[in-house]
Design a protein around this motif. Structure first.
Motif, PDB file in Angstrom:
ATOM      1  N   LEU A 197       8.969  -9.833   3.036  1.00 19.31           N
ATOM      2  CA  LEU A 197       8.479  -8.462   3.067  1.00 19.31           C
ATOM      3  C   LEU A 197       8.781  -7.723   1.766  1.00 19.31           C
ATOM      4  O   LEU A 197       7.876  -7.159   1.120  1.00 19.31           O
ATOM      5  N   LEU A 198      10.028  -7.721   1.359  1.00 16.27           N
ATOM      6  CA  LEU A 198      10.401  -6.964   0.163  1.00 16.27           C
ATOM      7  C   LEU A 198       9.840  -7.602  -1.101  1.00 16.27           C
ATOM      8  O   LEU A 198       9.473  -6.908  -2.052  1.00 16.27           O
ATOM      9  N   GLY A 199       9.780  -8.950  -1.117  1.00 17.84           N
ATOM     10  CA  GLY A 199       9.237  -9.626  -2.279  1.00 17.84           C
ATOM     11  C   GLY A 199       7.789  -9.254  -2.541  1.00 17.84           C
ATOM     12  O   GLY A 199       7.379  -9.034  -3.689  1.00 17.84           O
ATOM     13  N   MET A 200       6.989  -9.157  -1.492  1.00 17.33           N
ATOM     14  CA  MET A 200       5.581  -8.779  -1.666  1.00 17.33           C
ATOM     15  C   MET A 200       5.435  -7.276  -1.875  1.00 17.33           C
ATOM     16  O   MET A 200       4.547  -6.824  -2.610  1.00 17.33           O
ATOM     17  N   MET A 201       6.291  -6.471  -1.249  1.00 17.12           N
ATOM     18  CA  MET A 201       6.210  -5.023  -1.459  1.00 17.12           C
ATOM     19  C   MET A 201       6.482  -4.639  -2.910  1.00 17.12           C
ATOM     20  O   MET A 201       5.897  -3.677  -3.422  1.00 17.12           O
ATOM     21  N   ILE A 202       7.350  -5.395  -3.580  1.00 15.44           N
ATOM     22  CA  ILE A 202       7.645  -5.088  -4.979  1.00 15.44           C
ATOM     23  C   ILE A 202       6.397  -5.205  -5.842  1.00 15.44           C
ATOM     24  O   ILE A 202       6.218  -4.453  -6.806  1.00 15.44           O
ATOM     25  N   ILE A 203       5.519  -6.160  -5.498  1.00 17.41           N
ATOM     26  CA  ILE A 203       4.260  -6.267  -6.243  1.00 17.41           C
ATOM     27  C   ILE A 203       3.473  -4.974  -6.113  1.00 17.41           C
ATOM     28  O   ILE A 203       2.955  -4.427  -7.090  1.00 17.41           O
ATOM     29  N   GLY A 204       3.364  -4.463  -4.884  1.00 17.99           N
ATOM     30  CA  GLY A 204       2.644  -3.212  -4.666  1.00 17.99           C
ATOM     31  C   GLY A 204       3.305  -2.036  -5.355  1.00 17.99           C
ATOM     32  O   GLY A 204       2.627  -1.173  -5.926  1.00 17.99           O
ATOM     33  N   MET A 205       4.636  -1.976  -5.303  1.00 17.76           N
ATOM     34  CA  MET A 205       5.346  -0.887  -5.975  1.00 17.76           C
ATOM     35  C   MET A 205       5.086  -0.911  -7.482  1.00 17.76           C
ATOM     36  O   MET A 205       4.917   0.132  -8.117  1.00 17.76           O
ATOM     37  N   THR A 206       5.053  -2.109  -8.041  1.00 19.08           N
ATOM     38  CA  THR A 206       4.799  -2.239  -9.469  1.00 19.08           C
ATOM     39  C   THR A 206       3.359  -1.867  -9.803  1.00 19.08           C
ATOM     40  O   THR A 206       3.089  -1.174 -10.787  1.00 19.08           O
TER      41      THR A 206
END
Length: 311
Positions: A197-206
Motif C-alpha cells: 500500500l505505502l509503496g504504491m502510494m508514494i508513486i502517487g504522492m510523487t
C-alpha cells in the motif's frame, strides 16, 4: 501457455487505486512522502523480508535461487550503470542503474504468479524475488546513493540499512532450528500489505508534485528499454541455457520468465525519494511501465514460454 490480459486487470486496478490515493494525499492533504519512504526502507521492508524468509523455510536449494537472482540483478545493474553514466546526468543515471536490477516482482508479479504457477512454483518464484529484493537494499541502494554521495558516504548508508541484518537474522533462525512464535508471525502479517500500500502510494504522492518539465523522454525510453527489452531476453537466455545444461523444471522456468517481464519496481521511487535523486522522473517511468503491463506481459509470457518449450 496463454495468459488472458483480464487476469492482470485486478492487480493493475488495485495498484492504480493505491497510486491515486497517494496523489490525493499529496495534492489535498499536503502529505510529505519522504518520511514514508524512510519508514518503508528502515522498518516495514526489513520486517516483511524477515517474515517471508522465516515463513518459507529456506533450504540450500531455495537460497541458491535467491543468490543467483541477486547476482543476475547486480550484474545487469552494474552494466547499465556503466553505460548510463556516459549518456545521462548523475542523478538520472543512478536511478536508471538502480531500476535496471529490479522489477515489480512483488506488488504486481506475485498475483500473476499465483494464477500461473502451482504452489511449488510460487515458492520458487518467491525465493527468486527475495534475491531481487536483497539487491535493491544492498548494491542497488549503493548505486543510487552514488548519484549524489561519495563512495564512503554510500557505503555507510548501506551499513545502516536494516534489510541486511533482517536477512542474516532469518538465516540464523533457520540454521539454529528455532521457530518464530506464532503470535509474532501473526503480528508480522500486517507488514506485507502495508508495504504494498505505502509503496504504491508514494508513486502517487510523487506524481502529485510533478510538472510537465519533469517528463524526460530519453530517461523514460532508457528505463523501458531495460525493463521490457533487456530483461525478457536475459530471462529467456538463462532459461534456455539451464535447460540445455543442468536441466530446469517447468515451474522454475516460468518463475524466471515472469521475473523478467514485470514492470518497473515501485521501490525505484521509494529509494529515490529517500536519497533525494530525481524521484519525479522515476515515478513517471514506473507509472508508464505499469500501465503497459496488462498488454505486454501476456504477449511476452506467451511468446517466451513457447520459445522455451513450455507451451
Amino acid at each position: 501457455m496463454s495468459l488472458d490480459p483480464a487476469t492482470l486487470m485486478g492487480p493493475l486496478w488495485t495498484l492504480l487505486a493505491f497510486v491515486g490515493l497517494g496523489w490525493l494525499a499529496a495534492r489535498h492533504l499536503a502529505v510529505d512522502p519522504r518520511p514514508i519512504a524512510t519508514l518503508l526502507i528502515y522498518l516495514i521492508a526489513p520486517l516483511t523480508f524477515f517474515r517471508g524468509l522465516t515463513q518459507g523455510g529456506p533450504t540450500p536449494a531455495y537460497l541458491l535461487i535467491t543468490g543467483a537472482l541477486f547476482v543476475a540483478a547486480s550484474l545487469v545493474a552494474l552494466l547499465v550503470s556503466r553505460l548510463a553514466r556516459r549518456a545521462l546526468p548523475g542523478e538520472e543515471s543512478a536511478v536508471l542503474a538502480f531500476s535496471a536490477g529490479t522489477g515489480n516482482t512483488g506488488y504486481f508479479g506475485l498475483p500473476v504468479a499465483l494464477v500461473l504457477l502451482p504452489p511449488s512454483g510460487v515458492t520458487l518464484y518467491l525465493f527468486g524475488v527475495l534475491g531481487v529484493t536483497l539487491y535493491e537494499f544492498t548494491l542497488g541502494f549503493y548505486l543510487s546513493a552514488r548519484g549524489r554521495f561519495s563512495v564512503r558516504q554510500s557505503l555507510v548508508k548501506i551499513l545502516r540499512l536494516p534489510m541486511i541484518y533482517a536477512f542474516l537474522a532469518a538465516l540464523l533462525v533457520e540454521a539454529s532450528g528455532l521457530a518464530v512464535p506464532a503470535a509474532v508471525m501473526e503480528g508480522l502479517a500486517v507488514f506485507p500489505p502495508t508495504y504494498t500500500l505505502l509503496g504504491m502510494m508514494i508513486i502517487g504522492m510523487t506524481l502529485g508534485r510533478v510538472s510537465v518539465r519533469e517528463f524526460d523522454l530519453r530517461f523514460i525510453s532508457a528505463c523501458v528499454a531495460v525493463r521490457y527489452g533487456l530483461w525478457p531476453l536475459l530471462a529467456l537466455g538463462v532459461v534456455l541455457a539451464l535447460q540445455a545444461t543442468l536441466g530446469l523444471s517447468p515451474e522454475l522456468a516460468m518463475a524466471l520468465l515472469l521475473i523478467g517481464v514485470v514492470p518497473m519496481a515501485a521501490n525505484v521511487v521509494v529509494v529515490a525519494m529517500e536519497l533525494g535523486i530525481a524521484p519525479e522522473k522515476g515515478a513517471l517511468a514506473v507509472l508508464l511501465t505499469t500501465l503497459a503491463a496488462p498488454l505486454l506481459i501476456p504477449l511476452y509470457l506467451t511468446g517466451l514460454a513457447g520459445l522455451a518449450g513450455l507451451g
